[in-house]
Design a protein around this motif. Structure first.
Motif, PDB file in Angstrom:
ATOM      1  N   LYS A  13       0.833  -1.206   0.000  1.00 49.71           N
ATOM      2  CA  LYS A  13       0.000   0.000   0.000  1.00 49.71           C
ATOM      3  C   LYS A  13       0.870   1.261   0.000  1.00 49.71           C
ATOM      4  N   GLN A  14       1.928   1.291   0.804  1.00 52.75           N
ATOM      5  CA  GLN A  14       2.829   2.446   0.840  1.00 52.75           C
ATOM      6  C   GLN A  14       3.479   2.678  -0.522  1.00 52.75           C
ATOM      7  N   ILE A  15       3.872   1.597  -1.179  1.00 48.79           N
ATOM      8  CA  ILE A  15       4.498   1.712  -2.496  1.00 48.79           C
ATOM      9  C   ILE A  15       3.490   2.229  -3.518  1.00 48.79           C
ATOM     10  N   ALA A  16       2.263   1.721  -3.460  1.00 48.92           N
ATOM     11  CA  ALA A  16       1.230   2.179  -4.388  1.00 48.92           C
ATOM     12  C   ALA A  16       0.972   3.683  -4.225  1.00 48.92           C
ATOM     13  N   LEU A  17       0.912   4.159  -2.987  1.00 45.15           N
ATOM     14  CA  LEU A  17       0.715   5.589  -2.740  1.00 45.15           C
ATOM     15  C   LEU A  17       1.871   6.411  -3.315  1.00 45.15           C
ATOM     16  N   TYR A  18       3.099   5.928  -3.130  1.00 45.78           N
ATOM     17  CA  TYR A  18       4.286   6.620  -3.644  1.00 45.78           C
ATOM     18  C   TYR A  18       4.235   6.692  -5.171  1.00 45.78           C
ATOM     19  N   LEU A  19       3.878   5.571  -5.807  1.00 49.95           N
ATOM     20  CA  LEU A  19       3.814   5.543  -7.265  1.00 49.95           C
ATOM     21  C   LEU A  19       2.684   6.417  -7.801  1.00 49.95           C
ATOM     22  N   ARG A  20       1.547   6.477  -7.086  1.00 48.87           N
ATOM     23  CA  ARG A  20       0.450   7.354  -7.506  1.00 48.87           C
ATOM     24  C   ARG A  20       0.874   8.811  -7.453  1.00 48.87           C
ATOM     25  N   ASP A  21       1.600   9.173  -6.398  1.00 48.67           N
ATOM     26  CA  ASP A  21       2.099  10.542  -6.284  1.00 48.67           C
ATOM     27  C   ASP A  21       3.065  10.850  -7.428  1.00 48.67           C
ATOM     28  N   LEU A  22       3.953   9.918  -7.726  1.00 48.45           N
ATOM     29  CA  LEU A  22       4.890  10.100  -8.831  1.00 48.45           C
ATOM     30  C   LEU A  22       4.130  10.254 -10.147  1.00 48.45           C
ATOM     31  N   ALA A  23       3.114   9.422 -10.363  1.00 43.97           N
ATOM     32  CA  ALA A  23       2.310   9.503 -11.589  1.00 43.97           C
ATOM     33  C   ALA A  23       1.631  10.867 -11.701  1.00 43.97           C
ATOM     34  N   ASP A  24       1.089  11.377 -10.600  1.00 42.42           N
ATOM     35  CA  ASP A  24       0.447  12.698 -10.608  1.00 42.42           C
ATOM     36  C   ASP A  24       1.455  13.785 -10.974  1.00 42.42           C
ATOM     37  N   GLN A  25       2.666  13.693 -10.419  1.00 39.81           N
ATOM     38  CA  GLN A  25       3.698  14.681 -10.732  1.00 39.81           C
ATOM     39  C   GLN A  25       4.092  14.614 -12.206  1.00 39.81           C
ATOM     40  N   LEU A  26       4.238  13.413 -12.753  1.00 40.14           N
ATOM     41  CA  LEU A  26       4.579  13.269 -14.169  1.00 40.14           C
ATOM     42  C   LEU A  26       3.490  13.848 -15.063  1.00 40.14           C
ATOM     43  N   GLU A  27       2.247  13.594 -14.706  1.00 39.93           N
ATOM     44  CA  GLU A  27       1.126  14.071 -15.507  1.00 39.93           C
ATOM     45  C   GLU A  27       1.017  15.591 -15.486  1.00 39.93           C
ATOM     46  N   ALA A  28       1.475  16.222 -14.415  1.00 38.71           N
ATOM     47  CA  ALA A  28       1.368  17.677 -14.260  1.00 38.71           C
ATOM     48  C   ALA A  28       2.367  18.444 -15.132  1.00 38.71           C
ATOM     49  N   ASP A  29       3.294  17.765 -15.793  1.00 37.24           N
ATOM     50  CA  ASP A  29       4.255  18.392 -16.706  1.00 37.24           C
ATOM     51  C   ASP A  29       5.254  19.332 -16.038  1.00 37.24           C
TER      52      ASP A  29
END
Length: 92
Positions: A13-29
């Motif tokens: 779960k901790q890893i999934a949260l970290y990856l979701r945050d990373l994905a959001d940052q990547l999507e934000a350009d």
């Protein structure tokens, strides 16, 4: 040239949260901030980004467990004419 790497045991779960945050940052350009062992690395990915994904299993005769892993790697190029321009931005 620079590299900062960390390794820590976390729950799925901790890893999934970290990856979701990373994905959001990547999507934000914008810039991507990674927390690596108490240090923060700021990166500015540019398009195109090469996405490498690897699944691996390692087992040797006589062992009672196999080591399995998923490796993710994002690679891009950024303009730099000096070593300093290519350095990572690391904040404590």
């Amino acid at each position: 040239m620079g590299e900062l790497e960390t390794e820590a045991e976390k729950t799925r779960k901790q890893i999934a949260l970290y990856l979701r945050d990373l994905a959001d940052q990547l999507e934000a350009d914008g810039a991507v901030c990674l927390d690596l062992g108490g240090k923060e690395v700021v990166l500015n990915p540019t398009d195109p980004v090469t996405f490498k994904l690897e699944g691996e299993s390692d087992w040797s005769a006589g062992e009672t467990e196999a080591k399995q892993s998923i490796e993710l790697e994002l690679v891009w190029r950024t303009p730099a004419t000096t070593p300093e321009e290519g350095e990572l931005t690391i904040e404590e």
